[in-house]
Design a protein around this motif. Structure first.
Motif, short mmCIF file in Angstrom:
data_model
loop_
_atom_site.label_atom_id
_atom_site.label_comp_id
_atom_site.label_asym_id
_atom_site.label_seq_id
_atom_site.Cartn_x
_atom_site.Cartn_y
_atom_site.Cartn_z
N ASP A 1 1.02 -1.29 0.09
CA ASP A 1 -0.12 -0.03 0.14
C ASP A 1 0.97 1.40 0.02
OD1 ASP A 1 -2.41 -1.20 -0.02
OD2 ASP A 1 -2.69 -1.17 2.12
N GLU A 2 1.80 1.24 0.89
CA GLU A 2 2.54 2.45 0.98
C GLU A 2 3.58 2.40 -0.25
OE1 GLU A 2 6.11 4.28 3.85
OE2 GLU A 2 6.58 2.42 3.35
N HIS B 1 1.24 4.05 -3.05
CA HIS B 1 1.17 5.35 -3.04
C HIS B 1 2.13 6.38 -3.34
CE1 HIS B 1 1.29 9.26 -0.35
NE2 HIS B 1 -0.31 9.09 -0.25
N ASP C 1 2.49 9.06 -6.57
CA ASP C 1 3.38 10.47 -5.91
C ASP C 1 4.33 10.64 -7.17
OD1 ASP C 1 3.06 12.85 -4.69
OD2 ASP C 1 5.03 12.15 -3.71
N ALA D 1 -4.33 3.00 -8.88
CA ALA D 1 -3.64 3.44 -7.83
C ALA D 1 -4.34 4.42 -6.95
CB ALA D 1 -2.22 4.08 -8.25
N ILE D 2 -5.31 5.38 -7.61
CA ILE D 2 -5.99 6.33 -6.87
C ILE D 2 -7.33 6.24 -7.27
CG2 ILE D 2 -5.71 8.88 -6.34
CD1 ILE D 2 -3.27 9.06 -7.28
N GLU E 1 -6.61 8.83 -2.24
CA GLU E 1 -5.47 9.02 -1.31
C GLU E 1 -4.84 10.33 -1.50
OE1 GLU E 1 -4.32 6.33 0.37
OE2 GLU E 1 -5.69 4.56 -0.35
N VAL F 1 -2.16 11.73 -2.07
CA VAL F 1 -0.89 11.89 -3.04
C VAL F 1 -0.69 13.36 -3.25
CG1 VAL F 1 0.13 10.94 -5.00
CG2 VAL F 1 -1.65 9.56 -3.89
#
Length: 309
Positions: free
Chosen positions: A142-143, A146, A150, A190-191, A197, A199
């Protein structure tokens, strides 16, 4: 990120510590989702996320009829700053293993094979590093996702000065987002819009869009809806298609021809065989972008006349 703010990371850290300490040995069952819910007072979704994170790290796997068991031992557990917890035995990492390199390899995998192909275990193999070494840079998938998102959104920064006019300003952001999504189709996964999220580089686009339409008479609710709708349009058109080989494509074409020849869809059968059709993702984006902005222009005009649609 403070683990105290993210319950599932705190639970993952505790279970990882138990594996490192030998309290959970290879072959032992880890707590089930129901046990995690009961012991930590979290929802089922959070408990499932805990098990998923440990599975992505290659520490556990589900065994039919038994449950989720430990399959890998961690000698020491890195803390949030990446140092060893408890002192000795920290495995050496490749000299060139940096967070930037980890993200670069993860993005390359996702670009070529999709986000589902990215896992902590796969990354460790590609980088020639241990899972422990990898955890010094990212603690979970998950990290990792993220950070990947970004990094991807930061590849093409927004200009320092916006062009004049709200419509031109929106086009700058939306076209830039389109380029990024075409370069990295996995970004739409991803988002997700339904679970946004935070980001930072993606939030810069939200700020840009909101600033572009601020002062046009729109209510805050309409501004936020416009921002999300525009982002959703880009992501929806750019969403990665399912992989399709030539053989399957031929089968699908045959199935389509059979369906259209049945007479059940006469308008579709007439339209799609017309010469000069130009239908690909880029033309869909251009068509939809114009219609999206045309529709927003109607809303802006209504707000200028004092109407609240």
């Amino acid at each position: 990120m403070d683990r105290g703010e993210v319950p599932y990371l705190r639970i993952v850290g505790e279970l990882r510590r138990r594996i490192a300490a030998g309290e959970l040995a290879v072959g032992d069952r880890i707590p089930s989702t129901r046990q995690i819910m009961r012991d930590w007072g979290v929802a089922m979704a959070t408990a499932s996320k805990v098990i998923g994170a440990l599975r992505d790290e290659g520490l556990v796997r589900p065994v039919p009829g038994i449950g989720t068991v430990v399959v890998s031992h961690v000698d020491v557990v890195p803390d949030a700053e990446g140092s060893a917890d408890g002192g000795g035995g920290l495995e050496s990492a490749p000299a060139d293993l940096t967070k930037q390199r980890v993200l670069g390899v993860a993005i390359k995998i996702a670009d070529g094979e999709g986000l589902a192909a990215v896992s902590m275990d796969r990354l460790a193999t590609e980088l020639g590093a241990s899972l422990l070494s990898l955890h010094r840079h990212v603690r979970s998938k998950d990290e990792l996702v993220h950070l990947m998102a970004d990094a991807a959104y930061g590849e093409i920064p927004l200009p320092a000065q916006p062009p004049p006019g709200w419509r031109a300003q929106l086009e700058v952001s939306l076209r830039l987002q389109w380029r990024l999504h075409r370069r990295h189709p996995w970004l739409s996964q991803a988002i997700p819009l339904t679970r946004p999220e935070f980001v930072r580089n993606a939030m810069a686009h939200t700020e840009w869009i909101l600033r572009a339409i601020d002062g046009l008479g729109l209510t805050p609710n309409a501004m936020l809806h416009a921002s999300v709708s525009l982002a959703g349009f880009v992501r929806g058109v750019a969403a990665p298609p399912e992989a399709d080989d030539e053989g399957m494509a031929a089968v699908r074409e045959g199935q389509l021809a059979e369906v259209l020849s049945s007479g059940g869809f006469p308008t579709m059968a007439r339209v799609i065989v017309q010469p000069g059709l130009d239908l690909d993702l880029d033309t869909l984006f251009e068509f939809g972008l114009r219609r999206q902005l045309d529709g927003l222009a109607v809303l802006v005009a209504s707000a200028a006349q004092g109407r609240r649609d």
